[in-house]
Structure formats: C-alpha cells, structure tokens
Design a protein around this motif. Sequence first.
Motif, PDB file in Angstrom:
ATOM      1  N   ASP A 240      33.145  92.980  53.811  1.00 29.25           N
ATOM      2  CA  ASP A 240      31.786  93.536  54.311  1.00 29.25           C
ATOM      3  C   ASP A 240      31.344  92.689  55.322  1.00 29.25           C
ATOM      4  O   ASP A 240      29.852  92.935  55.746  1.00 29.25           O
ATOM      5  N   GLN A 241      31.927  91.512  55.816  1.00 27.66           N
ATOM      6  CA  GLN A 241      31.447  90.824  56.972  1.00 27.66           C
ATOM      7  C   GLN A 241      30.359  89.865  56.619  1.00 27.66           C
ATOM      8  O   GLN A 241      29.600  89.067  57.382  1.00 27.66           O
ATOM      9  N   PHE A 242      30.218  89.585  55.190  1.00 29.32           N
ATOM     10  CA  PHE A 242      29.357  88.606  54.715  1.00 29.32           C
ATOM     11  C   PHE A 242      30.143  87.969  53.387  1.00 29.32           C
ATOM     12  O   PHE A 242      31.033  88.594  52.746  1.00 29.32           O
ATOM     13  N   ILE A 243      29.831  86.813  53.124  1.00 26.41           N
ATOM     14  CA  ILE A 243      30.502  86.061  52.048  1.00 26.41           C
ATOM     15  C   ILE A 243      29.376  86.010  51.077  1.00 26.41           C
ATOM     16  O   ILE A 243      28.293  85.601  51.257  1.00 26.41           O
ATOM     17  N   ASP A 244      29.685  86.736  49.723  1.00 21.06           N
ATOM     18  CA  ASP A 244      28.675  86.622  48.816  1.00 21.06           C
ATOM     19  C   ASP A 244      28.914  85.363  47.888  1.00 21.06           C
ATOM     20  O   ASP A 244      29.854  84.561  48.117  1.00 21.06           O
ATOM     21  N   ALA A 245      28.113  85.281  46.790  1.00 18.25           N
ATOM     22  CA  ALA A 245      28.379  84.002  45.918  1.00 18.25           C
ATOM     23  C   ALA A 245      29.695  83.896  45.354  1.00 18.25           C
ATOM     24  O   ALA A 245      29.919  82.830  45.182  1.00 18.25           O
ATOM     25  N   GLU A 246      30.135  84.934  44.880  1.00 14.58           N
ATOM     26  CA  GLU A 246      31.586  84.934  43.958  1.00 14.58           C
ATOM     27  C   GLU A 246      32.459  84.606  45.208  1.00 14.58           C
ATOM     28  O   GLU A 246      33.254  83.593  44.889  1.00 14.58           O
ATOM     29  N   GLU A 247      32.552  85.105  46.296  1.00  8.60           N
ATOM     30  CA  GLU A 247      33.404  84.694  47.409  1.00  8.60           C
ATOM     31  C   GLU A 247      33.513  83.157  47.825  1.00  8.60           C
ATOM     32  O   GLU A 247      34.322  82.492  48.208  1.00  8.60           O
ATOM     33  N   TYR A 248      32.278  82.847  47.978  1.00  7.59           N
ATOM     34  CA  TYR A 248      31.849  81.431  48.315  1.00  7.59           C
ATOM     35  C   TYR A 248      32.316  80.512  47.159  1.00  7.59           C
ATOM     36  O   TYR A 248      32.869  79.491  47.683  1.00  7.59           O
ATOM     37  N   ARG A 249      32.182  80.923  46.052  1.00  2.00           N
ATOM     38  CA  ARG A 249      32.610  79.753  44.895  1.00  2.00           C
ATOM     39  C   ARG A 249      33.834  79.795  44.787  1.00  2.00           C
ATOM     40  O   ARG A 249      34.650  78.617  44.375  1.00  2.00           O
ATOM     41  N   ALA A 250      34.696  80.900  45.178  1.00  2.00           N
ATOM     42  CA  ALA A 250      36.156  80.833  45.190  1.00  2.00           C
ATOM     43  C   ALA A 250      36.819  79.772  46.111  1.00  2.00           C
ATOM     44  O   ALA A 250      37.798  79.267  45.754  1.00  2.00           O
ATOM     45  N   LEU A 251      36.083  79.640  46.982  1.00  2.00           N
ATOM     46  CA  LEU A 251      36.541  78.831  48.186  1.00  2.00           C
ATOM     47  C   LEU A 251      36.081  77.312  47.794  1.00  2.00           C
ATOM     48  O   LEU A 251      36.797  76.214  47.756  1.00  2.00           O
ATOM     49  N   PHE A 252      34.784  77.165  47.589  1.00  2.00           N
ATOM     50  CA  PHE A 252      34.401  76.019  47.582  1.00  2.00           C
ATOM     51  C   PHE A 252      34.121  75.439  46.084  1.00  2.00           C
ATOM     52  O   PHE A 252      33.670  74.100  45.977  1.00  2.00           O
ATOM     53  N   ARG A 253      34.206  76.213  45.290  1.00  2.00           N
ATOM     54  CA  ARG A 253      33.935  75.852  43.827  1.00  2.00           C
ATOM     55  C   ARG A 253      32.578  75.450  43.286  1.00  2.00           C
ATOM     56  O   ARG A 253      32.204  74.683  42.663  1.00  2.00           O
ATOM     57  N   LYS A 254      31.502  75.789  44.040  1.00  2.00           N
ATOM     58  CA  LYS A 254      30.226  75.451  43.981  1.00  2.00           C
ATOM     59  C   LYS A 254      29.378  76.751  44.450  1.00  2.00           C
ATOM     60  O   LYS A 254      29.825  77.395  45.320  1.00  2.00           O
ATOM     61  N   GLY A 255      27.979  76.967  44.149  1.00  2.00           N
ATOM     62  CA  GLY A 255      27.287  77.822  44.933  1.00  2.00           C
ATOM     63  C   GLY A 255      26.800  77.733  46.263  1.00  2.00           C
ATOM     64  O   GLY A 255      27.122  76.691  46.875  1.00  2.00           O
ATOM     65  N   PHE A 256      26.158  78.602  46.615  1.00  2.00           N
ATOM     66  CA  PHE A 256      25.764  78.495  48.198  1.00  2.00           C
ATOM     67  C   PHE A 256      24.983  77.301  48.464  1.00  2.00           C
ATOM     68  O   PHE A 256      23.895  76.833  47.733  1.00  2.00           O
TER      69      PHE A 256
ATOM     70  N   GLU B 197      18.809  87.504  52.784  1.00  2.00           N
ATOM     71  CA  GLU B 197      19.358  88.483  51.679  1.00  2.00           C
ATOM     72  C   GLU B 197      20.435  87.781  50.542  1.00  2.00           C
ATOM     73  O   GLU B 197      20.996  88.334  49.769  1.00  2.00           O
ATOM     74  N   GLY B 198      20.485  86.422  50.662  1.00  2.00           N
ATOM     75  CA  GLY B 198      21.408  85.719  49.679  1.00  2.00           C
ATOM     76  C   GLY B 198      22.766  85.640  50.248  1.00  2.00           C
ATOM     77  O   GLY B 198      23.887  85.872  49.219  1.00  2.00           O
ATOM     78  N   ARG B 199      23.226  85.862  51.543  1.00  2.00           N
ATOM     79  CA  ARG B 199      24.631  86.115  51.765  1.00  2.00           C
ATOM     80  C   ARG B 199      24.876  85.073  52.971  1.00  2.00           C
ATOM     81  O   ARG B 199      23.757  84.717  53.626  1.00  2.00           O
TER      82      ARG B 199
END
Length: 481
Positions: free
Chosen positions: A425-441, A449-451
Amino acid sequence: MFGPDSQFHRFFNDPRWALAVVRATVLEAAHPQIGAALADNSSFVVHPWRRLGNTLVSLQRMFGADEDVRQREAARLNRLHARLSGTDARSGPYDAMDPEVRAWVVATLFESSVTMCRLSGQPLDQVTMERLYAEFQAFLAALGDEAGHLPPTLPGFWQYYDRMVAEELQNTEALRIILFRLFEHLPAPPLFAGLPTVWAAGRALAGPVIGAITVASLPEVFRRRAGLPEVPGAQTLMQSAYMAARLARALPDNWIQTENVVGLLQLSPDGDGPWAEKLSTLRDRTKRAGALFRLLTPVPAQQDGTGGAEEAGGSSGTGGAENRRGAREFFSEVLDQTGDGYLDWPDLAAMAREICSRLDLDEPAETRLYDAFAAWWRELQAALDSDGDGRVSEEEYAAAAPSLAGPALIRVAEVLFGVTDADGDQFIDAEEYRALFRKGFGRSVVDAEGRCSRSAFVRDFLSFMSGRRRSTLYDPLLSDA
C-alpha cells in the motif's frame, strides 16, 4: 517425525542441548568445505548471538508440526545455501549445496544429541536412538536431499561417522576461530551490551572453560590428529558441566525454554515493552554507579597513538556528537559483518541475509534485495578499492571517507522499503515495521495517520548508512552481536 511429540522437540528445550549444539558446530567447522564456507561467508564471529537466534528459529520451523511452514523454510534454506560456494585459501572448492556436506551437518546434530545424553549419565536406549535418527533423516529429506547421503540404518551411521572423523575432518581455520577466538572474545549480547565490564569479567572466566569443555568432548582420534590441546582436568570439568546441565532440567519450564532464554539475551533497552523499560532503568543506574567509581579512581588517558577520543569522535569529519561515529568505527561495527578486517561481497550478503530472515521473504522479494545489495557492492568496489585486490580495507574506507548515498544505495533503500511493505500500500504499518525492527514505530518516521511513508523510511536508512549516524533501529538490525 515432526511436531511436539518428536524426540527432537523434547531435546530442543533441554539445557544439555546448548553444549551439544556448540559441539556439533565445532564438528561441522572441522569439515573442509563447511569450514571454508564459514570462514569466507559467515558473520558468526562478529554476530554470534544473531546467528544463534536465526538457527534456532530455523530449527523450530523445520521440526514444527506445520508442513507448509516446513516447506517454506526448506526452500529458504536451499536458496541461502545455493549462494554459498567458492574457493578456499588453498584453492579447494566448497559448495553448501553439496549433499555430502549437508548430510554431515545433520549427522553432527544427531551424534552430538546422542553424546550429550551419554556424557550426562543418561544414555539413550536403542529404540529412542533409532527414532531420533529417523527424525534427522526426515529433516534431511525435507530439504529435498535424496536418500543415501546418510546411511539407512543406525549401525551404518556409526561406521560412516567414525570414517568421517578419522579421515575427513581437519583442523580448519573456522574450527580454530571458534575454539581459540570466539569463546574468549565473545561479543556481548544486546542484554549486556551496555555493561562491558560485567560482560568482560564473566567472559574471561567462562570463555576458556567453554573451550576446554568442548575440546574434551570431541572424539579422541580427531583431537590427536588435529593436535588440539587438552587442559589437565578437562575431562572431569566436561563431565561436571553435562551433569550440571542435566540437573538444570529440574528448573521451571519457562526458565529453560530455549525461546525464552534467547529472547532474554536479545532484549535491548532500545526496544519497547515493560521488560525493555526495566532493563533501561537498571542499566542507567549501573552506568551512574560506574561513573561515580571512575570519578573516585580516574583511569589515565591512553598514550598509545591509536587516536583515542578523537578517532571515536569522528576524525573523518562526521562530527563529535554522541549519535555519530567515525569512519573506522562505522566500518568495523556495521560494514565488516564477517569480522575479517575487509569489506567485500560476503559482508553485504550477510546484511541481506539477516533482513531476508527477519521478514521471511519468498524467492522474488529475496532476489530483489540480494540484487540491490550486489549492485551497491559493485558501486563501493569501484569507488573505494584503490589497490585493485577485490575488497575494501578499513584504511581504504577511512582514507576516502566517502558519502555512500550513491544511486545503488538509494536503490537498496527503495527495495528494502518494498519488501517490508508486505501489503503493497506504499506505507509501512506498525505490524510491518515490527517485523523488520522488532520494535514499535520510531517518532521520527511516523506521519499523522500513524504510518511510515516511503520517503521517511528511505531518508532514515540513508541517514544511517551514508552519514554514519547511530540509529536505535538499524544498529540492532545490522550491528548487534
């Protein structure tokens, strides 16, 4: 053969298995092809805890009950191994897809599991041993290897194992690194990264002990042929260690579960959650106590000409702020993933491999990421390899003090965003972000909008990689041990 009822699953959370895995790793490294592949490509020296965590996740996937997960992981492992081939320092070829090599890896895990039971005073009965061997044969078959690379029967296996130990194994460079460098210079896991004195004191005692225990547990015929020194009393120490690990099985289950132990070691105060907050508070108090101690007993400044604070503060012109580091520091902490003192393709491949593992990428996305890192390596090589030896030394990197934000690095950032943006969707949401960095935004990358947008993600990545700016996101991903 797989799932929670398997014999392997029972061993996975057994404290004795930590000793068995170390022993199996040494036996693997003694194989000429595996040793060469480890020495040339692996990041286990600089990032052993990261390597351990990835290995355990892979084994959980392969021995779990979900057949789809197992097939996906087997395909991932095969792609990873297909990229590991070359020629060692003695012009001998190595290939991680060689079925005989893969069979030996599985053989060491099986034999070391049997040995851990024997050394701890609980030898396996014949039926259990045959069942465990069948499970490891099934593991090899799940990778797609044909039958026959491991003997079909248990008596045949022991003949095969004895022949390999007596004729094939060697005192390889990788074996020497593990036994005589890694254990005694083991970098701190994230949990202890901010407590260097505490970690160094514990390592000074535990490192030689682990090395002595491991050497003493190896087959005697190999120890003699490889010329491995055995410390007096090492056999008694080894037996005591295995017996202590056996007694540790009486501890509460949540204390000894492998996943919990590894998760604790990888816990960082830069993460989120209540445990990270408690760790951060404890570490701050420890640092204050240490600062008071140093104030009372100041340490003389070093006069060894190594650069001291000037080097760490950014003699390359990057500034002396706490969130920046000098070119040499950036080279050793981030770029030199294999720890051999040079930057070449295996270092960038290790970065790509870690990202692919975290995101559990499928083949097309994985290939795009590897291709982007390969293009970046070609760009770096062309710009920095002044002596034409095919690699970049720390001196060449520090002398050039380059701005790394060239077209190829920008392409890496774009591809990294694309593979992290799982839903496209051309944005990284909280779940996708955590998958890479293993932490929240992080606050710096989130919009109203929190993205996380593409531009914010790419900007943050380039700021880290080209400006040598410390990051609470990318340092754990690319720098942590």
